[in-house]
Design an enzyme around this catalytic site. Structure first.
Site, PDB file in Angstrom:
ATOM      1  N   HIS A   1      -6.874 -18.906 -25.664  1.00 26.82           N
ATOM      2  CA  HIS A   1      -7.905 -19.825 -26.141  1.00 26.82           C
ATOM      3  C   HIS A   1      -7.242 -21.074 -26.709  1.00 26.82           C
ATOM      4  O   HIS A   1      -6.026 -21.173 -26.803  1.00 26.82           O
ATOM      5  CB  HIS A   1      -8.822 -19.161 -27.192  1.00 26.82           C
ATOM      6  CG  HIS A   1      -8.303 -19.133 -28.585  1.00 26.82           C
ATOM      7  ND1 HIS A   1      -9.100 -19.198 -29.702  1.00 26.82           N
ATOM      8  CD2 HIS A   1      -7.016 -19.040 -29.057  1.00 26.82           C
ATOM      9  CE1 HIS A   1      -8.363 -19.137 -30.787  1.00 26.82           C
ATOM     10  NE2 HIS A   1      -7.111 -19.045 -30.444  1.00 26.82           N
TER      11      HIS A   1
ATOM     12  N   CYS B   1      -3.164 -25.057 -32.932  1.00 26.54           N
ATOM     13  CA  CYS B   1      -4.211 -24.207 -32.340  1.00 26.54           C
ATOM     14  C   CYS B   1      -5.016 -24.967 -31.295  1.00 26.54           C
ATOM     15  O   CYS B   1      -5.798 -24.364 -30.564  1.00 26.54           O
ATOM     16  CB  CYS B   1      -5.160 -23.679 -33.421  1.00 26.54           C
ATOM     17  SG  CYS B   1      -4.327 -22.629 -34.624  1.00 26.54           S
TER      18      CYS B   1
ATOM     19  N   HIS C   1      -2.987 -21.136 -26.092  1.00 23.54           N
ATOM     20  CA  HIS C   1      -2.094 -20.082 -26.583  1.00 23.54           C
ATOM     21  C   HIS C   1      -2.952 -18.810 -26.546  1.00 23.54           C
ATOM     22  O   HIS C   1      -4.043 -18.839 -25.969  1.00 23.54           O
ATOM     23  CB  HIS C   1      -1.578 -20.406 -28.000  1.00 23.54           C
ATOM     24  CG  HIS C   1      -2.638 -20.470 -29.031  1.00 23.54           C
ATOM     25  ND1 HIS C   1      -3.514 -21.545 -29.141  1.00 23.54           N
ATOM     26  CD2 HIS C   1      -3.036 -19.592 -29.982  1.00 23.54           C
ATOM     27  CE1 HIS C   1      -4.372 -21.321 -30.120  1.00 23.54           C
ATOM     28  NE2 HIS C   1      -4.114 -20.132 -30.648  1.00 23.54           N
TER      29      HIS C   1
ATOM     30  N   HIS D   1      -3.844 -14.427 -28.036  1.00 24.76           N
ATOM     31  CA  HIS D   1      -3.787 -13.393 -29.074  1.00 24.76           C
ATOM     32  C   HIS D   1      -4.070 -12.008 -28.493  1.00 24.76           C
ATOM     33  O   HIS D   1      -4.743 -11.876 -27.469  1.00 24.76           O
ATOM     34  CB  HIS D   1      -4.848 -13.672 -30.158  1.00 24.76           C
ATOM     35  CG  HIS D   1      -4.651 -14.957 -30.882  1.00 24.76           C
ATOM     36  ND1 HIS D   1      -3.616 -15.166 -31.768  1.00 24.76           N
ATOM     37  CD2 HIS D   1      -5.335 -16.141 -30.856  1.00 24.76           C
ATOM     38  CE1 HIS D   1      -3.687 -16.399 -32.259  1.00 24.76           C
ATOM     39  NE2 HIS D   1      -4.714 -17.013 -31.717  1.00 24.76           N
TER      40      HIS D   1
ATOM     41  N   ASP E   1     -11.283  -9.504 -21.904  1.00 22.06           N
ATOM     42  CA  ASP E   1      -9.883  -9.093 -21.786  1.00 22.06           C
ATOM     43  C   ASP E   1      -9.167  -9.830 -20.652  1.00 22.06           C
ATOM     44  O   ASP E   1      -9.667  -9.906 -19.529  1.00 22.06           O
ATOM     45  CB  ASP E   1      -9.800  -7.581 -21.539  1.00 22.06           C
ATOM     46  CG  ASP E   1      -8.365  -7.077 -21.635  1.00 22.06           C
ATOM     47  OD1 ASP E   1      -7.619  -7.573 -22.504  1.00 22.06           O
ATOM     48  OD2 ASP E   1      -7.982  -6.205 -20.838  1.00 22.06           O
ATOM     49  N   HIS E   2      -7.971 -10.331 -20.976  1.00 21.49           N
ATOM     50  CA  HIS E   2      -7.142 -11.066 -20.018  1.00 21.49           C
ATOM     51  C   HIS E   2      -7.871 -12.281 -19.469  1.00 21.49           C
ATOM     52  O   HIS E   2      -7.635 -12.705 -18.336  1.00 21.49           O
ATOM     53  CB  HIS E   2      -6.647 -10.147 -18.886  1.00 21.49           C
ATOM     54  CG  HIS E   2      -5.489  -9.300 -19.315  1.00 21.49           C
ATOM     55  ND1 HIS E   2      -5.648  -8.194 -20.110  1.00 21.49           N
ATOM     56  CD2 HIS E   2      -4.149  -9.388 -19.083  1.00 21.49           C
ATOM     57  CE1 HIS E   2      -4.464  -7.635 -20.334  1.00 21.49           C
ATOM     58  NE2 HIS E   2      -3.544  -8.341 -19.727  1.00 21.49           N
TER      59      HIS E   2
ATOM     60  N   GLU F   1      -7.730 -11.817 -35.255  1.00 21.45           N
ATOM     61  CA  GLU F   1      -7.089 -12.752 -34.317  1.00 21.45           C
ATOM     62  C   GLU F   1      -5.580 -12.509 -34.362  1.00 21.45           C
ATOM     63  O   GLU F   1      -4.905 -12.531 -33.349  1.00 21.45           O
ATOM     64  CB  GLU F   1      -7.413 -14.185 -34.753  1.00 21.45           C
ATOM     65  CG  GLU F   1      -7.020 -15.236 -33.760  1.00 21.45           C
ATOM     66  CD  GLU F   1      -7.483 -16.607 -34.217  1.00 21.45           C
ATOM     67  OE1 GLU F   1      -8.551 -17.057 -33.773  1.00 21.45           O
ATOM     68  OE2 GLU F   1      -6.776 -17.232 -35.056  1.00 21.45           O
TER      69      GLU F   1
END
Lengths: 136, 136, 136, 136, 136, 136
Positions: free
Chosen positions: B16, B35, B41, B43, B81-82, B126
C-alpha cells in the site's frame, strides 16, 4: 466519521524497587518480598498507548502514529529509559513505582499533551506475565 | 446464558501507500513521509476479529470459530492477501488505506455477514508497533 | 577469551514481487503464484544479524551492540525500509527478491563493513512462518 | 541412538550497569553511554539453555526437562533474579555484566552441574532485540 | 551458489502421555510425574522445519516454501493434528512420545520426502518453554 | 484513587474433546469435526486474568499480583493442568469444554475468591489464533 482507536507500542528499560518510606525495611520486605530489594532490580517495560477519536477524513488518521511515536519518545522514553525510577524520576519520589502507579503517571503525562477530544488508555507490561491498564 | 467474546486471529500480506489524490506529490510526502512512497511498500497485516454474544447452550459456542475462520478467509483474506490495496482493492479507490480506514472497511465487510445479535470488533496490526481497533 | 555470538534484531517494511524477467507472465504466475502479482505485495521483514568473535576483555563486548544497531540502520534499514525492492533497490534489478536472495544480499552488504575476524550470520523473516538463514 | 538437543526457557529480572572500574566515570559514559548510568537500569532477561546428547531409549529423554528446569532455577534464577548483578552477584565483582559475559558465567555455572557427555549452549536475551549465545 | 537455510513454521494440537509399557503405573508416575496421567493431557505443538541447500539461480529458491508447507501439511499435520499420539499414531505404539522422540519421528518422515542434496533440521516446541531440535 | 486494571498471565496444558452427550457420535462429528475426536486432543492454554479496582494508596497495588498469581495457581492451574478436562474436571461433566465455557468456569471459580469491589475479566487462549473473553 467512525470512532477508531489507534495503538502505538514503545518500550523502556529501568531499575526500580517497591518501597513505602513510611515503613521499616522489615515491613517493606514482608509486604513486597524480593521486589523490595534495596539494591534494586529491573525490567524491560513494554508500553502500549491507545488513542481513540474520529478519523480525520482528509488524512485517514485519528492521530498521526508518527506524532504519537515521537510524543511517547520525548515524554516517556527519554524520562524513564535506562533510569532508576525511584532515584532519578521525580514522579516516584513519593509514589511507589508499582506497575499500577507507573501506568497512572504515564497516562497523566500524556493526557496534558494530547487534545481532550481524544481519549487515552495506557497498557504497561512490567513482565510478559504482569501488566496493568489505565484509562483515566 | 453468559455473554462471551470469541476472537479469531488471521493475517494477510499486502502492498500500500498513504495517498490523498486531492494533494500534490509534495503535499503527500510532507504529510505521509516515506509511507507515501509512490512505488509502494508493504506489511504483514495481523487481524483479530472479535464476536460477542450469548453462548448457545447446545453447542457451547457463541459462534463456531471454524465458521468465523472461513468467513474471514473468504471476505477478507481472499480480497486483500498478496494484493496492492490502493490499486487492486475497490474499497480503497477513494479511501486512504491507513490502518484506521482498513479496520473500518474490514468491520463493514464482516458486519453484513454476521447476524446482528452478535457484536463485532476488529483489531488490525499494520506492524507489531502500530495497530488499530474499530467496534462500529 | 570465550568466543560468543551476539545478535541484534531489526526490521523494515517493503513491497516486492517474485519475478524472473526471462519468463513470460504466465510462467511467472505458474511458478510463483500470487507472490508474482505484478502490482506487488509486501511484508514486515524482521532481521536478526549475528556476529561471532572473542570477547574484548576491556569492554566485555564481542562488538558494541549499539555500533551493530547503527550499522544495520545505515546499511540495511535505510536502503530497504518503505521501499519497493524490485523497483528501488539496485541489488534486486537482476536478482529475484526471494527471502533466500535478500538474506544473501544483506549478508554481503554487512560483510564488507564488519572486520573479518568476526563471523556473521543473517536470519530474515519474510513472515512469522517463512524465513531464511545465511552464514556465508 | 539419535543425538538430539533439548531446550528449556527460563527468565530473571535484574538491575545492572556496564562499568569498567579501571576507567573514570567520563570514560565509562563515553564507551557505555546510558548503559553506564551509576544508578543502574534493568532488564527482564530471557534465558534458553540447550543440552545435546543421545536419547535414553528407556525414558525417551536426552535429559529430564524437569530436572533441567530445577537446575536452572537453583543455579541461575535464585542467584540472579531480582538482584543487582554488579552489587550482589559475586561473579560480576570484577567482570562487566554485558550480555556476553553474563552468558559465559551462566554457561560455566551449568557446565559443572551437567555431565560432560552432554553438550551445553546458552542463549540470553537482554531485550527482545539484543541477545547472545555461548556454547563453550 | 550460496548455501542458505529456509525455515517453515507449522503447528498441530495433540493429546499424549509419557509412558513406558515395560514399567508399572507407579514407576511411570515416579519417573514422568503428571506427564504420565493415564487420561492424557495435550499441547499446541509448534514445528519449525529447516532445509539447507544451494539457491537455484533460476527461481531464487532453495526449495519452494509453498511446496515445503504442503509437504509438512500432508506428512505431519494430517497425521498428528487433533490426534492422540499414543493411541492413534502408529509411530508411537512402541516409542514414548517425548518431545525428543516426536522430533526424530518428524525428521524421519520428512527425510524420505526431501531430496538428499538438501539437509534437514526439525525444531519442535511442546510448550513455549520446552522444545527440542534434531538434525539427523 | 485511580481505578486501574492489573493483568496476570498463566497457563495450563490439558486434553479435551468437544462433545454433546445428547447427540450421536455422527452428529458430534458433523458439528464439532476433528475437535470431537473420541481419543481426545489437547492444547497449551494461555490464561490472562484481569482485576479492576482502585489503587490502595499504602501499597500502590490494586491487588498484590503475587497473591493473584497464587490464587490462579491453586484454583485453576492445579485443577486443570495436565488433566483431561472431560474426564477429570467435574465442571465439564455436563458442560462442553469449548473455549467459551472454560472461560466462564474459570471466571466463576475466581469470582468467589476475589472480593466483590474488584471487577474480574478472563481471557483464555485455546491456541494463538482462537481465544475468548468473559467479564461476568
Amino acid at each position: 466519521m467512525p470512532r477508531v482507536t489507534i495503538h502505538r507500542k514503545a518500550h523502556f528499560n529501568a531499575a526500580h524497587r517497591l518501597f513505602n518510606p513510611a515503613w521499616s525495611d522489615e515491613k517493606n520486605l514482608e509486604v513486597f518480598g524480593k521486589c523490595s530489594n534495596p539494591h534494586y532490580h529491573g525490567h524491560n517495560y513494554e508500553l502500549i498507548v491507545s488513542v481513540t477519536g474520529e478519523i480525520d477524513p482528509v488524512t485517514g488518521f485519528v492521530m498521526d502514529l508518527s506524532v504519537l511515536r515521537k510524543l511517547i519518545q520525548s515524554e516517556i522514553e527519554e524520562a524513564f529509559d535506562h533510569k532508576n525510577l525511584n532515584v532519578e524520576v521525580a514522579d516516584f519520589k513519593t509514589v511507589n513505582p508499582t506497575v499500577e502507579n507507573i501506568s497512572v503517571v504515564i497516562y497523566n503525562k500524556l493526557r496534558t499533551k494530547i487534545r481532550t477530544s481524544l481519549d487515552i488508555s495506557v497498557k504497561l507490561y512490567e513482565t510478559p506475565r504482569n501488566f496493568a491498564t489505565y484509562s483515566g
